[in-house]
Enzyme design. Structure first.
Site, mmCIF file in Angstrom:
data_model
loop_
_atom_site.group_PDB
_atom_site.id
_atom_site.type_symbol
_atom_site.label_atom_id
_atom_site.label_comp_id
_atom_site.label_asym_id
_atom_site.label_seq_id
_atom_site.Cartn_x
_atom_site.Cartn_y
_atom_site.Cartn_z
ATOM 1 N N GLU A 290 -6.839 5.219 18.770
ATOM 2 C CA GLU A 290 -6.049 5.133 19.498
ATOM 3 C C GLU A 290 -4.585 5.016 19.258
ATOM 4 O O GLU A 290 -3.897 4.508 18.676
ATOM 5 C CB GLU A 290 -6.811 4.429 20.773
ATOM 6 C CG GLU A 290 -6.868 4.928 21.815
ATOM 7 C CD GLU A 290 -8.284 6.096 22.298
ATOM 8 O OE1 GLU A 290 -8.068 7.611 21.558
ATOM 9 O OE2 GLU A 290 -8.736 4.958 22.335
ATOM 10 N N ASP B 184 -3.616 9.536 16.043
ATOM 11 C CA ASP B 184 -3.606 11.154 15.804
ATOM 12 C C ASP B 184 -1.979 11.525 15.856
ATOM 13 O O ASP B 184 -2.014 11.861 14.133
ATOM 14 C CB ASP B 184 -4.561 12.379 16.175
ATOM 15 C CG ASP B 184 -4.249 11.992 18.405
ATOM 16 O OD1 ASP B 184 -3.310 11.221 18.649
ATOM 17 O OD2 ASP B 184 -5.067 12.927 18.200
ATOM 18 N N GLY C 141 -9.393 14.338 34.459
ATOM 19 C CA GLY C 141 -8.933 12.766 34.634
ATOM 20 C C GLY C 141 -9.717 11.903 34.773
ATOM 21 O O GLY C 141 -9.787 10.313 34.417
ATOM 22 N N LEU D 69 -11.857 11.705 28.494
ATOM 23 C CA LEU D 69 -12.739 11.822 28.128
ATOM 24 C C LEU D 69 -12.674 13.638 27.769
ATOM 25 O O LEU D 69 -13.332 14.484 27.494
ATOM 26 C CB LEU D 69 -14.750 12.107 29.033
ATOM 27 C CG LEU D 69 -14.803 10.742 29.718
ATOM 28 C CD1 LEU D 69 -15.901 11.144 30.033
ATOM 29 C CD2 LEU D 69 -14.981 10.176 28.085
ATOM 30 N N SER E 17 -9.436 19.238 28.784
ATOM 31 C CA SER E 17 -9.056 20.157 29.192
ATOM 32 C C SER E 17 -9.397 20.552 27.438
ATOM 33 O O SER E 17 -9.398 21.928 27.251
ATOM 34 C CB SER E 17 -7.873 19.603 29.139
ATOM 35 O OG SER E 17 -7.545 18.334 28.430
ATOM 36 N N ASP F 155 -8.588 15.280 20.262
ATOM 37 C CA ASP F 155 -9.372 15.348 21.091
ATOM 38 C C ASP F 155 -10.135 17.084 20.879
ATOM 39 O O ASP F 155 -11.028 17.244 20.751
ATOM 40 C CB ASP F 155 -9.281 15.930 22.568
ATOM 41 C CG ASP F 155 -8.463 14.922 22.996
ATOM 42 O OD1 ASP F 155 -8.345 13.695 22.598
ATOM 43 O OD2 ASP F 155 -7.374 14.413 23.399
ATOM 44 N N TYR G 162 2.428 8.678 27.683
ATOM 45 C CA TYR G 162 2.192 8.754 26.734
ATOM 46 C C TYR G 162 3.711 9.814 25.940
ATOM 47 O O TYR G 162 3.212 9.405 24.366
ATOM 48 C CB TYR G 162 1.306 10.325 26.741
ATOM 49 C CG TYR G 162 0.185 11.006 25.516
ATOM 50 C CD1 TYR G 162 -0.647 10.556 25.160
ATOM 51 C CD2 TYR G 162 1.370 11.688 24.480
ATOM 52 C CE1 TYR G 162 -1.891 10.765 24.730
ATOM 53 C CE2 TYR G 162 0.812 12.317 23.623
ATOM 54 C CZ TYR G 162 -0.545 11.723 23.557
ATOM 55 O OH TYR G 162 -0.912 11.942 22.489
#
Ligand code: GLA
Length: 390
Positions: free
Chosen positions: A35, A38, A130, A133, A136, A180, A232
């Site tokens: 996590e 990337d 939201g 997962l 988008s 993702d 973020y």
């Protein structure tokens, strides 16, 4: 899924007055481990899930892009020739920024948008929004695959993942990494995608959850997050500042042995951000090694360590995620951690199949006891990546 497919095709016919040229789908993802690595050129191990976005698409001769969805009444239209100007002016907004951003990004990586037909695009999805997962990325990947097919562009899935990321970064405005979209496009049944985000080499790693009597329970806290605002981008900036201070291009270059030196050079907060990324990269490598030797029942402590690191060093967890993880571990889970960018969204628990209901009841009870909102819990199956359905 079959019903959902038929419904989307019917709705497409209502929307346009004719049949779709085809139907495409792409999944959301759960990140098993890796996590906030990337965008630091590191390692990730996500898997595609059995929740998907469907895209029905038909070409048009007038050069218009027209997008509609089952989750909004709005129909957005834009001539293909206006996409670049609209993107540059920041005019691609709301949910339509995802499909239109993908069309723009295909142009940005070399498609000649003056030479392709317009399209009607209808989107439906059962990937929760939201929840962390990647609803988008599921839209981006399904639209990218559909346009790649009907426009006969011949881009590889790796390129389509970059296209989705560019849509997200430059049209939606969320400075996210490549994980993702890669999971959504490269995922395979009963397997995770082990991706090196520096070289973009990807390898499918069998998970074998079911054979080991295990499953993944998603515990969606209901706490909404958005990566286009707030924490973020700030975490990403800290990582970049840490890399610059250590004289490397990305934190991928820093090994665990170098953390002592980093501790002497960096302020406390930046050091803890760096320590998370460096140790998380190692945890991904260790998880892959365990999956390939002793199997999924042995990875629990790595999941737990990842959560602690995200909570204490990277500080992207929230009390609801911590409670979900603690409750899971107290109620039979082998391992548990928040998944996705954090600041809300979902946690996952690796749990024996027969222990799922007990854990669901326990999570509901714990949230009620703490006065938190009602969580949603459901199991997910590692599933195939984006595909043409018909
Ligand atoms: C979000 C981003 C990903 C990744 C994760 C954190 O899901 O979209 O690119 O950075 O957060 O691992």
């Amino acid at each position: 899924m079959t019903d959902m497919r038929d419904e989307v095709l019917e709705q497409f016919a209502d929307f346009t007055g004719h049949e779709a040229d085809g139907l495409w789908s792409a999944p959301g993802r759960v990140n098993l481990i890796g996590e906030h690595t990337d965008y630091n050129g590191g390692f990730v191990l996500p898997f595609a899930i059995d929740r998907r976005t469907l895209v029905a698409l038909g070409t048009r001769e007038d050069g218009m892009l027209r997008v509609a969805s089952t989750f909004s009444d709005e129909v957005v239209e834009l001539p293909l020739g206006d996409l670049a100007a609209a993107q540059a002016a920041g005019q691609l907004r709301g949910w339509a920024a995802y499909p239109l951003g993908v069309a723009w990004a295909l142009g940005a990586v070399g498609a000649d948008l003056a030479a392709v037909p317009g399209a009607d695009i209808l989107i439906d999805s059962n990937v929760p929004v939201g929840a962390g997962l990647s609803s988008s990325a599921a839209i981006e990947s399904a639209v990218a695959l559909a346009l790649n097919d009907v426009w006969q562009l011949g881009f590889s899935r790796e390129t389509l993942a970059r296209v989705g990321q560019r849509a997200e970064n430059d049209a939606v405005g969320a400075p996210t990494g490549i994980m993702d979209q890669s999971a959504s496009l490269l995922g395979a049944q009963d397997a995770a995608v082990f991706l090196d985000c520096r070289s973009l080499d990807a390898r499918v790693v069998p998970l074998g959850f079911e054979a080991a009597g295990l499953t993944i329970l998603v515990m969606d806290t209901g706490v909404q997050h958005a990566h286009s605002t707030g924490g973020y981008g700030e975490r990403r900036a800290s990582c970049e500042a840490g890399a610059a201070a250590l004289g490397v291009e990305t934190l991928r270059e820093i090994s665990i042995d170098e953390l002592d030196r980093a501790g002497r050079l960096l302020d406390d907060v930046t050091f803890r951000r760096v320590r998370h990324v460096v140790t998380e990269n190692q945890r991904v490598i260790d998880t892959v090694a365990l999956l390939e030797s002793t199997g999924p029942a042995t990875i629990g402590s790595l999941l737990d360590a990842s959560h602690r690191s995200l909570r204490d060093d990277f500080e992207v967890s929230v009390p609801e995620l911590d409670l979900a993880v603690e409750t899971a571990l107290d109620n039979g889970a082998i391992g548990a951690r928040m998944t996705g960018g954090g600041f809300g969204g979902a946690a996952i628990a690796l749990v024996p199949i027969e222990g799922v209901s007990r854990l669901q009841v326990a999570v509901d009870g714990a949230f009620a006891e703490h006065g938190f909102g009602v969580p949603t819990t459901f199991t997910v199956r590692p599933s195939a990546g984006a595909t043409r359905e018909s």
